[in-house]
Design a protein around this motif. Structure first.
Motif, short mmCIF file in Angstrom:
data_model
loop_
_atom_site.label_atom_id
_atom_site.label_comp_id
_atom_site.label_asym_id
_atom_site.label_seq_id
_atom_site.Cartn_x
_atom_site.Cartn_y
_atom_site.Cartn_z
N ILE A 70 0.83 -1.20 0.00
CA ILE A 70 0.00 0.00 0.00
C ILE A 70 0.87 1.26 0.00
CG2 ILE A 70 -1.75 1.30 1.32
CD1 ILE A 70 -2.77 -1.31 0.05
N GLY A 71 1.97 1.23 0.77
CA GLY A 71 2.87 2.37 0.83
C GLY A 71 4.06 2.09 1.73
N THR A 72 5.06 2.98 1.66
CA THR A 72 6.25 2.86 2.49
C THR A 72 6.70 4.24 2.97
OG1 THR A 72 7.83 3.11 0.68
CG2 THR A 72 7.10 0.89 1.17
N LYS A 78 13.04 1.00 5.94
CA LYS A 78 11.70 1.57 5.78
C LYS A 78 10.67 0.79 6.56
CE LYS A 78 11.42 -0.85 1.39
NZ LYS A 78 11.32 -0.71 -0.05
N ILE A 79 9.51 1.39 6.67
CA ILE A 79 8.32 0.71 7.18
C ILE A 79 7.40 0.52 5.98
CG2 ILE A 79 6.30 0.85 8.67
CD1 ILE A 79 7.99 2.62 10.54
N ALA A 130 8.80 -3.47 9.55
CA ALA A 130 10.08 -2.88 9.16
C ALA A 130 10.76 -3.73 8.11
CB ALA A 130 10.97 -2.75 10.39
N LYS A 131 11.41 -3.07 7.16
CA LYS A 131 12.25 -3.76 6.17
C LYS A 131 13.62 -3.12 6.21
CE LYS A 131 11.14 -5.62 2.56
NZ LYS A 131 10.72 -6.87 1.96
N THR A 132 14.64 -3.96 6.38
CA THR A 132 16.01 -3.50 6.48
C THR A 132 16.55 -3.18 5.10
OG1 THR A 132 16.31 -4.91 8.40
CG2 THR A 132 18.31 -4.10 7.34
N GLY A 133 17.24 -2.05 4.98
CA GLY A 133 17.81 -1.63 3.70
C GLY A 133 19.30 -1.92 3.63
#
Length: 154
Positions: free
Chosen positions: A23-25, A38-39, A59-62
């Motif tokens: 849906i979005g980040t 990011k979330i 959460a997604k690790t970059g």
């Protein structure tokens, strides 16, 4: 023979957890190399309960590892499920049935959503948690949907 193979593939696909739609980040940490931390907010429909959509934030690790899919994402997540239409069950519901699962590290860690049906209160309960092959995380989130009649258009 083709018909049997086709039906077997269809049954296998129907039993697998669904994929989420992003849906979005929002970025939380700037990274010089690779994507930012990011979330992510995702949505998925319950594959066995028509009229229910769940929204999951995590959460997604970059960085370089995250960009290559080698980083381990954090265990925290938030979930909100809502009735978005008339609720209809596709067969008998099993308590603790997995409705969504996604890998959050290269091999050992997953985030999953399971469903329970509180018959006494006529309510669907969804739980998101993270697990690991050797050691899971106690971090979790829960949401509940009372099953209510859906208004019909006049």
């Amino acid at each position: 023979m083709r018909l049997i193979k086709g039906m077997a593939a269809l049954l296998l696909a129907a039993s697998l957890p669904v994929a989420a739609e992003e849906i979005g980040t929002v970025s939380t940490v700037f990274k010089w190399v690779g994507p930012n931390d990011k979330i992510v907010v995702e949505a998925f429909d319950d594959p066995r309960v028509e009229g229910v959509t769940c929204y999951l934030s995590r959460a997604k690790t970059g960085g370089v590892k995250g960009g290559l899919g080698l980083a381990e994402d954090r265990a925290e997540a938030s979930i909100a499920c809502r009735q978005v239409g008339p609720i209809r069950f596709d067969g008998e519901l099993k308590d603790g049935e997995e409705v969504f699962k996604e890998r959050t590290s290269l091999v050992f860690k997953t985030m999953q959503v399971v469903r329970f049906f509180d018959r006494k209160r006529n309510t669907l309960v969804y739980l998101v948690y993270s697990d690991r092959v050797i050691e899971g995380s106690p971090q979790n989130a829960v949401t509940a949907i009372p099953i209510l009649p859906w208004p019909t258009k006049p």
